[in-house]
Design a protein around this motif. Sequence first.
Motif, PDB file in Angstrom:
ATOM      1  N   ALA A 191      53.884 -14.540  48.986  1.00 33.44           N
ATOM      2  CA  ALA A 191      53.497 -12.615  47.841  1.00 33.44           C
ATOM      3  C   ALA A 191      54.269 -12.806  46.461  1.00 33.44           C
ATOM      4  O   ALA A 191      55.655 -13.852  46.615  1.00 33.44           O
ATOM      5  N   ASP A 192      53.873 -12.040  45.553  1.00 34.97           N
ATOM      6  CA  ASP A 192      54.487 -11.971  44.008  1.00 34.97           C
ATOM      7  C   ASP A 192      55.098 -11.007  44.234  1.00 34.97           C
ATOM      8  O   ASP A 192      54.655 -10.196  45.462  1.00 34.97           O
ATOM      9  N   THR A 193      56.005 -10.748  43.257  1.00 35.29           N
ATOM     10  CA  THR A 193      56.368  -9.567  43.053  1.00 35.29           C
ATOM     11  C   THR A 193      56.342  -8.842  41.499  1.00 35.29           C
ATOM     12  O   THR A 193      55.538  -9.929  40.898  1.00 35.29           O
ATOM     13  N   THR A 194      56.621  -7.823  41.578  1.00 37.51           N
ATOM     14  CA  THR A 194      55.948  -7.678  40.058  1.00 37.51           C
ATOM     15  C   THR A 194      57.468  -7.302  38.962  1.00 37.51           C
ATOM     16  O   THR A 194      58.496  -6.904  39.874  1.00 37.51           O
ATOM     17  N   GLY A 195      57.929  -5.804  38.324  1.00 40.65           N
ATOM     18  CA  GLY A 195      58.303  -5.295  37.304  1.00 40.65           C
ATOM     19  C   GLY A 195      58.088  -4.077  37.979  1.00 40.65           C
ATOM     20  O   GLY A 195      57.405  -3.839  38.641  1.00 40.65           O
ATOM     21  N   PRO A 196      59.209  -3.574  36.724  1.00 38.33           N
ATOM     22  CA  PRO A 196      58.528  -1.587  37.442  1.00 38.33           C
ATOM     23  C   PRO A 196      57.175  -1.480  37.560  1.00 38.33           C
ATOM     24  O   PRO A 196      56.323  -1.844  36.062  1.00 38.33           O
ATOM     25  N   PHE A 248      62.570  -1.490  39.841  1.00 39.10           N
ATOM     26  CA  PHE A 248      62.595  -2.856  39.845  1.00 39.10           C
ATOM     27  C   PHE A 248      61.324  -3.485  39.812  1.00 39.10           C
ATOM     28  O   PHE A 248      61.239  -4.612  38.847  1.00 39.10           O
ATOM     29  N   GLY A 249      60.816  -2.576  41.014  1.00 41.28           N
ATOM     30  CA  GLY A 249      59.474  -3.486  41.158  1.00 41.28           C
ATOM     31  C   GLY A 249      58.811  -3.721  42.719  1.00 41.28           C
ATOM     32  O   GLY A 249      59.619  -2.142  43.283  1.00 41.28           O
ATOM     33  N   CYS A 250      58.220  -4.205  42.921  1.00 42.68           N
ATOM     34  CA  CYS A 250      57.156  -4.718  44.387  1.00 42.68           C
ATOM     35  C   CYS A 250      56.699  -5.550  44.781  1.00 42.68           C
ATOM     36  O   CYS A 250      57.435  -6.347  43.758  1.00 42.68           O
ATOM     37  N   GLU A 251      56.179  -5.632  45.902  1.00 42.61           N
ATOM     38  CA  GLU A 251      56.244  -7.141  46.171  1.00 42.61           C
ATOM     39  C   GLU A 251      54.913  -6.637  46.789  1.00 42.61           C
ATOM     40  O   GLU A 251      53.934  -6.088  47.403  1.00 42.61           O
ATOM     41  N   LEU A 252      54.160  -8.117  46.811  1.00 45.58           N
ATOM     42  CA  LEU A 252      52.747  -7.797  46.008  1.00 45.58           C
ATOM     43  C   LEU A 252      52.603  -8.865  47.977  1.00 45.58           C
ATOM     44  O   LEU A 252      52.212  -9.832  47.835  1.00 45.58           O
ATOM     45  N   ILE A 253      51.904  -7.986  48.686  1.00 46.75           N
ATOM     46  CA  ILE A 253      52.057  -9.063  50.337  1.00 46.75           C
ATOM     47  C   ILE A 253      49.862  -9.268  49.639  1.00 46.75           C
ATOM     48  O   ILE A 253      49.051  -8.126  49.912  1.00 46.75           O
ATOM     49  N   ASP A 254      50.127 -10.314  50.237  1.00 44.23           N
ATOM     50  CA  ASP A 254      48.273 -11.777  50.368  1.00 44.23           C
ATOM     51  C   ASP A 254      48.228 -11.607  51.597  1.00 44.23           C
ATOM     52  O   ASP A 254      48.687 -11.801  52.529  1.00 44.23           O
TER      53      ASP A 254
END
Length: 120
Positions: free
Chosen positions: A2-7, A43-49
């Motif tokens: 999974a990737d993460t983002t900023g705000p 702070f951001g989020c986790e992106l689930i693939d």
Amino acid sequence: MADTTGPISTLPGAHHSVPAGVMCDDHPDRPATHRVQGETDSFGCELIDMCDECHGEWKAYRDTPQGGVCDWCGKHADKLRPRRDYEEGMYGRVYDVCVPCITRANQEAEEELERSGWYD
């Protein structure tokens, strides 16, 4: 992975485009066909693939009412929804909120807009 983002201004459950070559987080031998926003905070989020199978399981879980204590009123509710406080902005904390609190906040915001004359 999974990737993460900023705000980010979107809420958990939002769909995002899947970059080419990304594999499913749970099945590394399968290409990811869905990228869904998971845990989110200021702070951001986790992106689930996810592959199609994992996405189907996720949708079944998402459609099952998740009860708990509302972050705004402190009462138990059978279904909570992710929500941001308008006053904290689009990148503020994500709260688990009951439907009556969401309805009340929307009504208060609409009344404030009507009083301000912005609707005219």
